[in-house]
Design a protein around this motif. Structure first.
Motif, mmCIF file in Angstrom:
data_model
loop_
_atom_site.group_PDB
_atom_site.id
_atom_site.type_symbol
_atom_site.label_atom_id
_atom_site.label_comp_id
_atom_site.label_asym_id
_atom_site.label_seq_id
_atom_site.Cartn_x
_atom_site.Cartn_y
_atom_site.Cartn_z
ATOM 1 N N GLU A 407 0.834 -1.206 0.000
ATOM 2 C CA GLU A 407 0.000 0.000 0.000
ATOM 3 C C GLU A 407 0.867 1.255 0.000
ATOM 4 N N TRP A 408 1.952 1.216 0.774
ATOM 5 C CA TRP A 408 2.845 2.375 0.852
ATOM 6 C C TRP A 408 3.524 2.623 -0.493
ATOM 7 N N LEU A 409 4.033 1.553 -1.125
ATOM 8 C CA LEU A 409 4.687 1.730 -2.422
ATOM 9 C C LEU A 409 3.706 2.262 -3.466
ATOM 10 N N ARG A 410 2.541 1.638 -3.560
ATOM 11 C CA ARG A 410 1.578 2.061 -4.583
ATOM 12 C C ARG A 410 1.137 3.507 -4.389
ATOM 13 N N SER A 411 1.086 3.943 -3.136
ATOM 14 C CA SER A 411 0.679 5.327 -2.875
ATOM 15 C C SER A 411 1.753 6.331 -3.286
ATOM 16 N N HIS A 412 2.956 5.838 -3.567
ATOM 17 C CA HIS A 412 4.056 6.720 -3.945
ATOM 18 C C HIS A 412 4.465 6.556 -5.408
ATOM 19 N N VAL A 413 3.590 6.007 -6.218
ATOM 20 C CA VAL A 413 3.821 5.957 -7.666
ATOM 21 C C VAL A 413 2.800 6.888 -8.321
ATOM 22 N N LYS A 414 3.272 7.939 -8.960
ATOM 23 C CA LYS A 414 2.408 8.965 -9.541
ATOM 24 C C LYS A 414 2.655 9.067 -11.049
ATOM 25 N N ARG A 415 1.752 9.765 -11.719
ATOM 26 C CA ARG A 415 1.913 10.068 -13.136
ATOM 27 C C ARG A 415 1.754 11.561 -13.373
ATOM 28 N N SER A 416 2.530 12.061 -14.324
ATOM 29 C CA SER A 416 2.414 13.481 -14.652
ATOM 30 C C SER A 416 3.008 13.729 -16.033
ATOM 31 N N ASP A 420 7.338 20.706 -14.082
ATOM 32 C CA ASP A 420 7.390 21.281 -12.733
ATOM 33 C C ASP A 420 6.716 20.362 -11.722
ATOM 34 N N GLU A 421 5.582 19.783 -12.109
ATOM 35 C CA GLU A 421 4.896 18.860 -11.208
ATOM 36 C C GLU A 421 5.731 17.605 -10.986
ATOM 37 N N VAL A 422 6.374 17.116 -12.034
ATOM 38 C CA VAL A 422 7.235 15.930 -11.897
ATOM 39 C C VAL A 422 8.332 16.195 -10.875
ATOM 40 N N LYS A 423 8.976 17.345 -10.964
ATOM 41 C CA LYS A 423 10.052 17.680 -10.025
ATOM 42 C C LYS A 423 9.527 17.780 -8.594
ATOM 43 N N GLY A 429 9.362 12.445 -2.684
ATOM 44 C CA GLY A 429 9.697 11.053 -2.440
ATOM 45 C C GLY A 429 8.885 10.052 -3.225
ATOM 46 N N ASN A 430 8.467 10.420 -4.420
ATOM 47 C CA ASN A 430 7.658 9.527 -5.248
ATOM 48 C C ASN A 430 8.443 9.006 -6.446
ATOM 49 N N VAL A 431 7.956 7.892 -6.987
ATOM 50 C CA VAL A 431 8.327 7.454 -8.327
ATOM 51 C C VAL A 431 7.302 8.074 -9.270
ATOM 52 N N VAL A 432 7.768 8.661 -10.368
ATOM 53 C CA VAL A 432 6.861 9.354 -11.273
ATOM 54 C C VAL A 432 6.979 8.741 -12.670
ATOM 55 N N GLU A 433 5.843 8.387 -13.234
ATOM 56 C CA GLU A 433 5.783 7.869 -14.598
ATOM 57 C C GLU A 433 5.393 9.005 -15.530
ATOM 58 N N VAL A 434 6.206 9.206 -16.577
ATOM 59 C CA VAL A 434 5.980 10.314 -17.509
ATOM 60 C C VAL A 434 5.875 9.768 -18.932
ATOM 61 N N PRO A 435 5.169 10.470 -19.813
ATOM 62 C CA PRO A 435 5.036 10.008 -21.199
ATOM 63 C C PRO A 435 6.357 10.126 -21.952
ATOM 64 N N TRP A 436 6.673 9.076 -22.736
ATOM 65 C CA TRP A 436 7.959 9.015 -23.427
ATOM 66 C C TRP A 436 7.771 8.385 -24.803
ATOM 67 N N GLU A 479 4.856 6.809 -26.553
ATOM 68 C CA GLU A 479 4.562 5.397 -26.818
ATOM 69 C C GLU A 479 4.589 4.551 -25.547
ATOM 70 N N ALA A 480 5.156 5.087 -24.471
ATOM 71 C CA ALA A 480 5.282 4.314 -23.227
ATOM 72 C C ALA A 480 5.422 5.278 -22.062
ATOM 73 N N TRP A 481 5.232 4.745 -20.856
ATOM 74 C CA TRP A 481 5.534 5.506 -19.646
ATOM 75 C C TRP A 481 6.999 5.253 -19.287
ATOM 76 N N LEU A 482 7.697 6.278 -18.866
ATOM 77 C CA LEU A 482 9.071 6.165 -18.396
ATOM 78 C C LEU A 482 9.073 6.437 -16.897
ATOM 79 N N ARG A 483 9.539 5.469 -16.127
ATOM 80 C CA ARG A 483 9.572 5.652 -14.673
ATOM 81 C C ARG A 483 10.809 6.447 -14.267
ATOM 82 N N LEU A 484 10.574 7.470 -13.455
ATOM 83 C CA LEU A 484 11.641 8.322 -12.951
ATOM 84 C C LEU A 484 11.694 8.257 -11.438
#
Length: 488
Positions: A407-416, A420-423, A429-436, A479-484
């Motif tokens: 639950e803790w890990l999933r709550s810290h995976v975001k998309r943007s 500026d929001e990604v940063k 303290g999140n993992v962020v998935e961005v369009p790539w 074409e894909a999400w890139l995890r940062l």
């Protein structure tokens, strides 16, 4: 709860981690105070496992060995030395590791140059050439748990970033074709899932980018988990190596068609980072919390004696003996120079999942008192059902540890798709998935703009970006999400 007579007498307590200036400060204090690991050895990046830490290691290693043995791998043990001639054969491999190797520089006058293994592909392949003859030898699967050495130039951290990785499990396999090798890759991912699931460690599975894959691999799949400070840590990798190493080392087999073919190979590894993540993810201000199945001590029994014994110690030893005969790893702390309260904190620090207490009232009522390390809930149980009560609590603790961590890990995976929001999300303290778009130049530009590391593209989700543009290259369709993330 299924166990008859197990009565809750105190509800769950909070488990904050708030006193520490940093996660690393907390982690370093816990592992040394709990007698797991000593980082005072006078060589940078080299550390000492203490007896309690070795006991944790042995339990984790037994899980690793069991799952590899069950899936047809055979354990081997290779020398630590690799001839430089072998190491330098695969061009991408040497480019990836040459700056990290330790050289053997003494006692070698007139002899070939040797290195201390940073990983073993170039040591394994010459032996595969001797061992593999025809298609009946395939698939060929071996593994070992050994030390590997990396001349780490970044800041070292105990158990997390070291120069001697002393619990490195590496598997190496050879196959007749790409199809069977990639079947092995999927099996390896499944083995690692089981290892991390049993240790209650949540994970993200990503295909590493081309610029971040293992040196010499066709592609790399990685497992990452999230530390309490919001940085990710790689805890396992699986590599499809294709014919890259077999061609260099001339590892061929005689096929059913009567012709010689190069084998396709894979390799995959995990290290003591799996123990570091287990400690980090589940710990709190009081110390460690270890999954019951892999804790060296599953139950600590504490007699509550003030003055006269009143038969308490013999009662505790009888109960503990019954637990031991049922296969529970139990320890009786009968030290007279320490108070019960002192003992509570001592064993909480060491992460023992269950505390069993016996005082005069328990002896009189023919009961025991049980406290869970994960929630600090306290129960009484009848003497006659103590084994069932402990087994049920261990199951509940493990389930709760796994559920809470995921639950803790999933709550810290975001998309943007806003830089500026990604940063901001990364700083929180999140993992962020961005369009790539998948373009390497765009991907590296994304990393530069967000000041982040790329973990790769998700393999634990099939969802693709819909009608989005590449975060850095707006003229390209994503074409894909890139995890940062920020990572160790």
């Amino acid at each position: 709860m299924a166990t008859p007579g197990l009565k809750l007498i105190r509800g769950p307590q909070g488990r904050p981690r708030s006193r520490w200036a940093s996660f690393i400060e907390w982690f370093n204090k816990v592992i040394i105070d709990a007698d797991v690991y000593d980082y005072r050895y006078p060589v940078k990046g080299a550390y000492v496992w203490r007896p309690y830490g070795v006991a944790i290691r042995r339990n984790v290693e037994s899980l690793i060995r069991r799952l590899h043995d069950e899936s047809g791998h055979q354990e081997v043990l290779f020398p630590v030395f690799i001839p430089y001639e072998f190491f330098s054969k695969e061009s991408e491999h040497i480019r990836g590791f040459e700056n990290e190797v330790f050289w053997v520089s003494k006692g070698m006058s007139g002899e070939e140059r040797l290195i201390l293994r940073p990983t073993s592909e170039t040591a394994i392949m010459p032996m595969f050439k001797l061992w593999i003859r025809d298609h009946t030898d395939l698939p060929f699967r071996v593994y070992q748990i050994v030390s590997v050495f990396r001349a780490e130039t970044k800041m070292t951290h105990p158990m997390i970033r070291v120069r001697e990785i002393s619990m490195f499990k590496e598997a190496h396999t050879a196959h007749a074709d790409r199809e069977d090798a990639e079947r092995q890759v999927r099996e390896a991912v499944g083995i690692y899932r089981r290892i991390f699931d049993e240790l209650c460690i949540p994970y993200l599975i990503s295909r590493r980018t081309e610029w971040d894959k293992f040196a010499g691999a066709v592609y790399t799949i990685a497992f990452d988990t999230l530390m309490p400070d919001g940085k990710t840590m790689q805890i396992g990798t699986v590599h499809y190596l294709g014919e890259n190493f077999s061609r260099v080392f001339d590892v061929e087999y005689l096929g059913k068609d009567g012709k010689m073919h190069y084998v396709h190979t894979t390799s995959y590894g995990i290290s003591e980072r799996v123990i570091a993540s287990m400690i980090a993810i589940h710990g709190d201000d009081r110390g460690m919390l270890l999954p019951p199945r892999y804790a060296p001590i599953q139950v600590v029994a504490i007699p509550i004696m003030y003055g006269e014994d009143q038969g308490i110690l013999s009662y505790v030893k009888e109960v503990s003996g019954e637990l031991a005969r049922a296969g529970v790893r139990v320890h009786v702390d009968d030290r007279r120079d320490k108070t019960p309260g002192w003992k509570y904190y001592y064993w909480e620090l060491k992460g023992v999942p269950i505390r069993l207490e016996v005082g005069p009232g328990d002896v009189k009522d023919n009961t025991v008192t049980l406290t869970r390390r994960d929630t600090f809930e306290k129960y009484t149980a009848p003497r006659g059902s103590v084994v069932e009560a402990v087994e049920e609590l261990m199951r509940l603790i493990e389930d709760n540890m796994r559920k809470t961590a995921w639950e803790w890990l999933r709550s810290h995976v975001k998309r943007s798709n806003n830089i500026d929001e990604v940063k901001r999300l990364l700083n929180e303290g999140n993992v962020v998935e961005v369009p790539w778009s998948g373009d390497e130049g765009c991907g590296k530009r994304i990393m530069e703009l967000t000041e982040a590391d790329a973990l790769g593209t998700p393999m634990d989700s099939d969802e693709k970006p819909s009608d989005l543009r590449d975060l850095a290259c707006s003229d390209r369709k994503a074409e894909a999400w890139l995890r940062l993330s920020r990572r160790y």
